[in-house]
Design a protein around this motif. Structure first.
Motif, PDB file in Angstrom:
ATOM      1  N   ALA A 147      85.120 130.006  56.334  1.00  0.00           N
ATOM      2  CA  ALA A 147      85.699 129.804  54.998  1.00  0.00           C
ATOM      3  C   ALA A 147      87.075 130.454  54.931  1.00  0.00           C
ATOM      4  O   ALA A 147      88.033 129.874  54.403  1.00  0.00           O
ATOM      5  CB  ALA A 147      84.764 130.374  53.932  1.00  0.00           C
ATOM      6  N   ALA A 148      87.187 131.667  55.514  1.00  0.00           N
ATOM      7  CA  ALA A 148      88.492 132.349  55.511  1.00  0.00           C
ATOM      8  C   ALA A 148      89.498 131.546  56.345  1.00  0.00           C
ATOM      9  O   ALA A 148      90.652 131.382  55.949  1.00  0.00           O
ATOM     10  CB  ALA A 148      88.344 133.766  56.055  1.00  0.00           C
ATOM     11  N   LEU A 149      89.051 131.033  57.492  1.00  0.00           N
ATOM     12  CA  LEU A 149      89.953 130.236  58.331  1.00  0.00           C
ATOM     13  C   LEU A 149      90.405 128.963  57.612  1.00  0.00           C
ATOM     14  O   LEU A 149      91.524 128.496  57.798  1.00  0.00           O
ATOM     15  CB  LEU A 149      89.235 129.812  59.631  1.00  0.00           C
ATOM     16  CG  LEU A 149      89.071 130.870  60.726  1.00  0.00           C
ATOM     17  CD1 LEU A 149      88.183 130.324  61.835  1.00  0.00           C
ATOM     18  CD2 LEU A 149      90.429 131.273  61.286  1.00  0.00           C
ATOM     19  N   ALA A 150      89.498 128.403  56.787  1.00  0.00           N
ATOM     20  CA  ALA A 150      89.831 127.162  56.076  1.00  0.00           C
ATOM     21  C   ALA A 150      90.855 127.429  54.978  1.00  0.00           C
ATOM     22  O   ALA A 150      91.682 126.572  54.678  1.00  0.00           O
ATOM     23  CB  ALA A 150      88.570 126.540  55.486  1.00  0.00           C
ATOM     24  N   GLY A 151      90.807 128.629  54.368  1.00  0.00           N
ATOM     25  CA  GLY A 151      91.759 128.977  53.312  1.00  0.00           C
ATOM     26  C   GLY A 151      91.647 128.001  52.145  1.00  0.00           C
ATOM     27  O   GLY A 151      92.433 127.067  52.023  1.00  0.00           O
ATOM     28  N   LEU A 152      90.648 128.206  51.282  1.00  0.00           N
ATOM     29  CA  LEU A 152      90.358 127.206  50.242  1.00  0.00           C
ATOM     30  C   LEU A 152      90.940 127.578  48.873  1.00  0.00           C
ATOM     31  O   LEU A 152      90.436 127.123  47.846  1.00  0.00           O
ATOM     32  CB  LEU A 152      88.835 127.005  50.151  1.00  0.00           C
ATOM     33  CG  LEU A 152      88.169 126.557  51.461  1.00  0.00           C
ATOM     34  CD1 LEU A 152      86.661 126.486  51.319  1.00  0.00           C
ATOM     35  CD2 LEU A 152      88.726 125.213  51.908  1.00  0.00           C
ATOM     36  N   GLU A 153      92.013 128.392  48.878  1.00  0.00           N
ATOM     37  CA  GLU A 153      92.614 128.835  47.599  1.00  0.00           C
ATOM     38  C   GLU A 153      92.977 127.641  46.710  1.00  0.00           C
ATOM     39  O   GLU A 153      92.858 127.707  45.491  1.00  0.00           O
ATOM     40  CB  GLU A 153      93.914 129.617  47.824  1.00  0.00           C
ATOM     41  CG  GLU A 153      93.818 130.899  48.605  1.00  0.00           C
ATOM     42  CD  GLU A 153      93.724 130.710  50.109  1.00  0.00           C
ATOM     43  OE1 GLU A 153      93.752 129.558  50.581  1.00  0.00           O
ATOM     44  OE2 GLU A 153      93.599 131.733  50.804  1.00  0.00           O
ATOM     45  N   ASP A 154      93.443 126.542  47.319  1.00  0.00           N
ATOM     46  CA  ASP A 154      93.931 125.412  46.516  1.00  0.00           C
ATOM     47  C   ASP A 154      92.853 124.348  46.274  1.00  0.00           C
ATOM     48  O   ASP A 154      93.136 123.335  45.621  1.00  0.00           O
ATOM     49  CB  ASP A 154      95.135 124.750  47.200  1.00  0.00           C
ATOM     50  CG  ASP A 154      96.286 125.732  47.315  1.00  0.00           C
ATOM     51  OD1 ASP A 154      96.350 126.631  46.458  1.00  0.00           O
ATOM     52  OD2 ASP A 154      97.086 125.608  48.261  1.00  0.00           O
ATOM     53  N   SER A 155      91.670 124.533  46.818  1.00  0.00           N
ATOM     54  CA  SER A 155      90.615 123.528  46.629  1.00  0.00           C
ATOM     55  C   SER A 155      89.830 123.863  45.360  1.00  0.00           C
ATOM     56  O   SER A 155      89.664 125.035  45.018  1.00  0.00           O
ATOM     57  CB  SER A 155      89.657 123.514  47.821  1.00  0.00           C
ATOM     58  OG  SER A 155      90.371 123.228  48.993  1.00  0.00           O
ATOM     59  N   ARG A 156      89.338 122.822  44.680  1.00  0.00           N
ATOM     60  CA  ARG A 156      88.578 123.050  43.444  1.00  0.00           C
ATOM     61  C   ARG A 156      87.143 122.553  43.572  1.00  0.00           C
ATOM     62  O   ARG A 156      86.231 123.150  43.040  1.00  0.00           O
ATOM     63  CB  ARG A 156      89.250 122.315  42.266  1.00  0.00           C
ATOM     64  CG  ARG A 156      90.560 122.926  41.861  1.00  0.00           C
ATOM     65  CD  ARG A 156      90.347 124.331  41.231  1.00  0.00           C
ATOM     66  NE  ARG A 156      91.611 125.058  41.128  1.00  0.00           N
ATOM     67  CZ  ARG A 156      92.111 125.841  42.084  1.00  0.00           C
ATOM     68  NH1 ARG A 156      91.448 126.039  43.209  1.00  0.00           N
ATOM     69  NH2 ARG A 156      93.261 126.458  41.930  1.00  0.00           N
ATOM     70  N   GLN A 157      86.918 121.419  44.249  1.00  0.00           N
ATOM     71  CA  GLN A 157      85.572 120.845  44.316  1.00  0.00           C
ATOM     72  C   GLN A 157      85.206 120.541  45.773  1.00  0.00           C
ATOM     73  O   GLN A 157      85.706 119.588  46.365  1.00  0.00           O
ATOM     74  CB  GLN A 157      85.496 119.570  43.475  1.00  0.00           C
ATOM     75  CG  GLN A 157      84.129 118.907  43.510  1.00  0.00           C
ATOM     76  CD  GLN A 157      82.991 119.794  42.984  1.00  0.00           C
ATOM     77  OE1 GLN A 157      83.022 120.240  41.860  1.00  0.00           O
ATOM     78  NE2 GLN A 157      81.984 120.067  43.822  1.00  0.00           N
TER      79      GLN A 157
END
Ligand SMILES: C[S@@+](CC[C@H](N)C(=O)[O-])C[C@H]1O[C@@H](n2cnc3c(N)ncnc32)[C@H](O)[C@@H]1O
Length: 338
Positions: A157-167
């Motif tokens: 999850a950290a590698l994916a960096g989902l700060e800008d994802s919502r759903q």
């Protein structure tokens, strides 16, 4: 003198069984709690035969699982988390699966070699009809997936960096090993696990356990028959390795259609080295996928090509420190779509 690599391959059978027996009889629990002990003290504490136990301890020491010092046995430091039931890296459930289930499957290799898998399995039920044959089997499989996937999912999850994802749409997300890690890391994210109906109660239980009921939902469905829910990030953890290339292409195309422009897809899988010379875990699990599923393990380049064929762009590989890695693709922004 037998070469060391051949010796390990030949005697590896003993090591796997010794791990399983030691785990099942409380040897590792004892060593985790007490730091180290003699065979006499361990056998007295566990009420087991000392001679048999010491032979087992000697096998484990010879493979470097235990350190032996003048009749005193302790866990090798790097091994300890993987045999400690309280540690999220605990691996002995998987060893139980190898002994209890995989071993009996080896008999099928003779038929596969003779007539090929397609012919040998012509009348066999679909993989998940067997894996989910009753409630107990569903629970056992989902617990095994949780222990295999949850710990590494924090890193993924950290590698994916989902700060800008919502759903997030966690396709075949099981009881949520990835969704739970992603939601804990990214407070503005919501996730829907899309999976077979039997999985629903297990996901709800994990959501409650992690106090995520308001952000972690479930949608029951069959990804071969039903459209996927809409989202801006699609997770496929250990899904594509269950299926052949043609099936993967159809699933990825479905994800592409359901993905918002500018959104992303996260394929999380074991990866073969480019020349498929290893790692050993990918090679052996590739054989297991042959028995248990209709899939196989692939190289990073093969996953990138599958993503490209489905329409995803900017393919990228991010490797974790574990066995499960991340291959990312992006659906182009609306303005730049082909
Ligand atoms: C190998 S598990 C992967 C679980 C999880 N994503 C992980 O990374 O650990 C495969 C998942 O696919 C789900 N699945 C299998 N066939 C499916 C189908 N036809 N439709 C929806 N989900 C399916 C299973 O229920 C299971 O949760």
């Amino acid at each position: 003198m037998i070469p060391a690599n051949l010796e390990r391959a030949v005697y590896g059978l003993y090591a796997t069984h010794a791990l399983h027996v030691a785990d099942g009889n409380g040897v590792f629990d004892h060593l985790v709690r007490h730091g180290g002990d003699t065979a006499g003290k361990i056998s007295a504490a566990l009420a087991v035969d000392e001679d048999t136990l010491e032979r087992l301890l000697l096998v484990l020491s010879s493979f470097g699982i235990l350190d032996a010092d003048d009749g005193h046995y302790s866990l090798a430091a790097d091994v300890r988390p993987y045999v400690d039931r309280e540690d999220p890296r605990y691996l002995m459930g998987f060893v139980g699966h190898l002994i209890g289930s995989t071993t009996e499957q080896f008999g099928r290799l003779a038929d596969y070699l003779e007539v090929g898998k397609a012919e040998a399995d012509r009348d066999a039920p679909a993989p998940f009809d067997t894996l989910y044959r009753d409630d107990e089997s569903v629970g056992r499989f989902l617990n095994a997936m949780w222990s295999l996937s949850h710990h590494v999912s924090h890193e993924l999850a950290a590698l994916a960096g989902l700060e800008d994802s919502r759903q997030l749409i966690d396709v075949g997300g099981a009881s949520g090993p990835f969704s739970v890690a992603a939601l804990r890391a990214f407070p503005r994210l919501r996730s829907t696990v899309f999976d077979l109906p039997q999985v629903g109660p297990h996901l709800a239980a994990r959501a409650a356990e992690h106090h995520l009921e308001d952000r972690l939902g479930f949608e029951a469905g069959d990804f071969f028959r039903d459209p996927l829910p809409a989202g801006d990030c699609f997770a496929f953890g250990y899904i594509l390795s269950d299926w052949d290339d043609e099936t993967c292409a159809a699933l990825l195309r479905k994800a592409y259609d359901a993905c918002a422009p500018g959104g992303r897809i996260l394929v999380m899988e074991r990866l073969f080295d480019d020349d498929r010379s290893g790692p050993p875990a990918a090679a052996v699990m590739n054989l297991s996928m042959h028995f248990e599923t209709q899939g196989r393990h692939r190289t990073a380049a093969e996953y990138l090509e599958l993503l490209r064929r489905a329409g995803f762009e900017q393919g990228e590989v991010r490797r974790s420190g574990g066995d499960k890695h991340l291959v990312i693709g992006r659906r182009a922004d609306r303005g730049s779509e082909r």
